[in-house]
Design a protein around this motif. Sequence first.
Motif, PDB file in Angstrom:
ATOM      1  N   LEU A   1       0.840  -1.198   0.000  1.00 20.09           N
ATOM      2  CA  LEU A   1       0.000   0.000   0.000  1.00 20.09           C
ATOM      3  C   LEU A   1       0.877   1.250   0.000  1.00 20.09           C
ATOM      4  N   PRO A   2       0.330   2.371  -0.473  1.00 20.05           N
ATOM      5  CA  PRO A   2       1.114   3.614  -0.373  1.00 20.05           C
ATOM      6  C   PRO A   2       1.296   3.985   1.094  1.00 20.05           C
ATOM      7  N   PRO A   3       2.306   4.785   1.410  1.00 20.68           N
ATOM      8  CA  PRO A   3       2.497   5.195   2.799  1.00 20.68           C
ATOM      9  C   PRO A   3       1.208   5.812   3.333  1.00 20.68           C
ATOM     10  N   ASP A   4       0.836   5.408   4.547  1.00 21.43           N
ATOM     11  CA  ASP A   4      -0.435   5.903   5.069  1.00 21.43           C
ATOM     12  C   ASP A   4      -0.258   7.247   5.770  1.00 21.43           C
ATOM     13  N   ASP A   5      -1.314   8.014   5.744  1.00 18.21           N
ATOM     14  CA  ASP A   5      -1.319   9.329   6.372  1.00 18.21           C
ATOM     15  C   ASP A   5      -2.222   9.299   7.593  1.00 18.21           C
ATOM     16  N   GLY A   6      -1.869   8.492   8.556  1.00 18.99           N
ATOM     17  CA  GLY A   6      -2.654   8.434   9.783  1.00 18.99           C
ATOM     18  C   GLY A   6      -3.996   7.773   9.553  1.00 18.99           C
ATOM     19  N   ASP A   7      -5.017   8.309  10.213  1.00 20.96           N
ATOM     20  CA  ASP A   7      -6.333   7.686  10.183  1.00 20.96           C
ATOM     21  C   ASP A   7      -7.073   7.883   8.866  1.00 20.96           C
ATOM     22  N   ASP A   8      -6.564   8.734   7.970  1.00 20.53           N
ATOM     23  CA  ASP A   8      -7.190   8.932   6.665  1.00 20.53           C
ATOM     24  C   ASP A   8      -6.522   8.080   5.589  1.00 20.53           C
ATOM     25  N   TRP A   9      -5.979   6.938   5.957  1.00 17.05           N
ATOM     26  CA  TRP A   9      -5.271   6.092   5.018  1.00 17.05           C
ATOM     27  C   TRP A   9      -6.185   5.627   3.886  1.00 17.05           C
ATOM     28  N   GLN A  10      -7.498   5.523   4.152  1.00 22.47           N
ATOM     29  CA  GLN A  10      -8.415   5.038   3.129  1.00 22.47           C
ATOM     30  C   GLN A  10      -8.437   5.953   1.906  1.00 22.47           C
ATOM     31  N   LEU A  11      -8.317   7.260   2.119  1.00 25.00           N
ATOM     32  CA  LEU A  11      -8.337   8.190   0.988  1.00 25.00           C
ATOM     33  C   LEU A  11      -7.186   7.911   0.027  1.00 25.00           C
ATOM     34  N   GLY A  12      -5.990   7.713   0.574  1.00 27.40           N
ATOM     35  CA  GLY A  12      -4.842   7.385  -0.275  1.00 27.40           C
ATOM     36  C   GLY A  12      -5.003   6.041  -0.947  1.00 27.40           C
ATOM     37  N   ALA A  13      -5.576   5.085  -0.208  1.00 26.71           N
ATOM     38  CA  ALA A  13      -5.771   3.756  -0.785  1.00 26.71           C
ATOM     39  C   ALA A  13      -6.774   3.810  -1.934  1.00 26.71           C
ATOM     40  N   ILE A  14      -7.847   4.564  -1.746  1.00 24.15           N
ATOM     41  CA  ILE A  14      -8.853   4.675  -2.797  1.00 24.15           C
ATOM     42  C   ILE A  14      -8.249   5.344  -4.030  1.00 24.15           C
ATOM     43  N   ALA A  15      -7.409   6.351  -3.799  1.00 29.13           N
ATOM     44  CA  ALA A  15      -6.843   7.102  -4.919  1.00 29.13           C
ATOM     45  C   ALA A  15      -5.725   6.359  -5.640  1.00 29.13           C
ATOM     46  N   PHE A  16      -4.887   5.627  -4.912  1.00 25.47           N
ATOM     47  CA  PHE A  16      -3.656   5.100  -5.510  1.00 25.47           C
ATOM     48  C   PHE A  16      -3.550   3.579  -5.571  1.00 25.47           C
ATOM     49  N   VAL A  17      -4.523   2.860  -5.074  1.00 30.93           N
ATOM     50  CA  VAL A  17      -4.421   1.399  -5.032  1.00 30.93           C
ATOM     51  C   VAL A  17      -5.557   0.792  -5.846  1.00 30.93           C
ATOM     52  N   ASP A  18      -5.216  -0.236  -6.578  1.00 28.67           N
ATOM     53  CA  ASP A  18      -6.208  -0.975  -7.345  1.00 28.67           C
ATOM     54  C   ASP A  18      -7.207  -1.607  -6.378  1.00 28.67           C
ATOM     55  N   GLU A  19      -8.475  -1.544  -6.730  1.00 27.97           N
ATOM     56  CA  GLU A  19      -9.515  -2.103  -5.865  1.00 27.97           C
ATOM     57  C   GLU A  19      -9.302  -3.595  -5.627  1.00 27.97           C
ATOM     58  N   GLN A  20      -8.727  -4.281  -6.599  1.00 27.36           N
ATOM     59  CA  GLN A  20      -8.456  -5.715  -6.448  1.00 27.36           C
ATOM     60  C   GLN A  20      -7.424  -5.960  -5.342  1.00 27.36           C
ATOM     61  N   ALA A  21      -6.446  -5.069  -5.216  1.00 21.36           N
ATOM     62  CA  ALA A  21      -5.455  -5.206  -4.141  1.00 21.36           C
ATOM     63  C   ALA A  21      -6.109  -5.018  -2.775  1.00 21.36           C
ATOM     64  N   LEU A  22      -7.032  -4.077  -2.671  1.00 22.68           N
ATOM     65  CA  LEU A  22      -7.745  -3.873  -1.404  1.00 22.68           C
ATOM     66  C   LEU A  22      -8.651  -5.058  -1.087  1.00 22.68           C
ATOM     67  N   SER A  23      -9.261  -5.613  -2.112  1.00 17.56           N
ATOM     68  CA  SER A  23     -10.082  -6.798  -1.921  1.00 17.56           C
ATOM     69  C   SER A  23      -9.220  -7.970  -1.439  1.00 17.56           C
ATOM     70  N   GLY A  24      -8.015  -8.095  -1.993  1.00 18.73           N
ATOM     71  CA  GLY A  24      -7.088  -9.134  -1.542  1.00 18.73           C
ATOM     72  C   GLY A  24      -6.669  -8.939  -0.100  1.00 18.73           C
ATOM     73  N   LEU A  25      -6.471  -7.695   0.300  1.00 16.41           N
ATOM     74  CA  LEU A  25      -6.124  -7.392   1.690  1.00 16.41           C
ATOM     75  C   LEU A  25      -7.276  -7.765   2.615  1.00 16.41           C
ATOM     76  N   TYR A  26      -8.491  -7.468   2.201  1.00 16.08           N
ATOM     77  CA  TYR A  26      -9.682  -7.842   2.973  1.00 16.08           C
ATOM     78  C   TYR A  26      -9.727  -9.358   3.155  1.00 16.08           C
ATOM     79  N   GLU A  27      -9.515 -10.084   2.069  1.00 17.15           N
ATOM     80  CA  GLU A  27      -9.522 -11.551   2.132  1.00 17.15           C
ATOM     81  C   GLU A  27      -8.424 -12.068   3.063  1.00 17.15           C
ATOM     82  N   ALA A  28      -7.251 -11.443   3.028  1.00 22.95           N
ATOM     83  CA  ALA A  28      -6.148 -11.855   3.904  1.00 22.95           C
ATOM     84  C   ALA A  28      -6.503 -11.611   5.369  1.00 22.95           C
ATOM     85  N   CYS A  29      -7.184 -10.516   5.648  1.00 26.84           N
ATOM     86  CA  CYS A  29      -7.643 -10.242   7.022  1.00 26.84           C
ATOM     87  C   CYS A  29      -8.600 -11.335   7.487  1.00 26.84           C
ATOM     88  N   LEU A  30      -9.511 -11.727   6.594  1.00 26.70           N
ATOM     89  CA  LEU A  30     -10.460 -12.786   6.941  1.00 26.70           C
ATOM     90  C   LEU A  30      -9.760 -14.120   7.149  1.00 26.70           C
TER      91      LEU A  30
END
Length: 157
Positions: free
Chosen positions: A114-143
């Motif tokens: 993931l891109p470097p996070d900016d504190g509690d607003d990390w989701q904004l950077g993730a939405i802007a700079f990360v492929d949704e499939q990568a976030l979905s993979g992270l969700y699956e890994a958490c599960l």
Amino acid sequence: MADRLDTELRELAAAEPRPGGPPLRAVAELVQALGDMEPGATDPLPRRRHRTAARRLAAQAIDLAASVRGAFGDRPDPAAARPLALADLARRCTRPGPGCARALGGLARLVLALPPDDGDDWQLGAIAFVDEQALSGLYEACLDLAADAIREAAGAW
């Protein structure tokens, strides 16, 4: 074992969610919880500590999953995403997983991408700079991690 899993899942669902932070900080907390899971011994105190650490690991993983779910898909806030993550977790607990250490390793690898996070607003950077499939993979890994931790807690009685 199924009754124990159901009990653990009910207790996890009833637990108060913790406010989520950036994924990198969450991984550090997950590593600490995994480190507290000492191998079970024959006397009850180490087994109880092991079970408690496994429960904490599962709770932290499901809180991170709810937070990550807020960065893709229908973008619910973590409070609304938590029941969805718990439902996904319940389905996942019925099949074997890689084990807590391997699941956490896979999760950490995805978080480091993931891109470097900016504190509690990390989701904004993730939405802007990360492929949704990568976030979905992270969700699956958490599960995956939460499911392994729940199975570990249920088997440590």
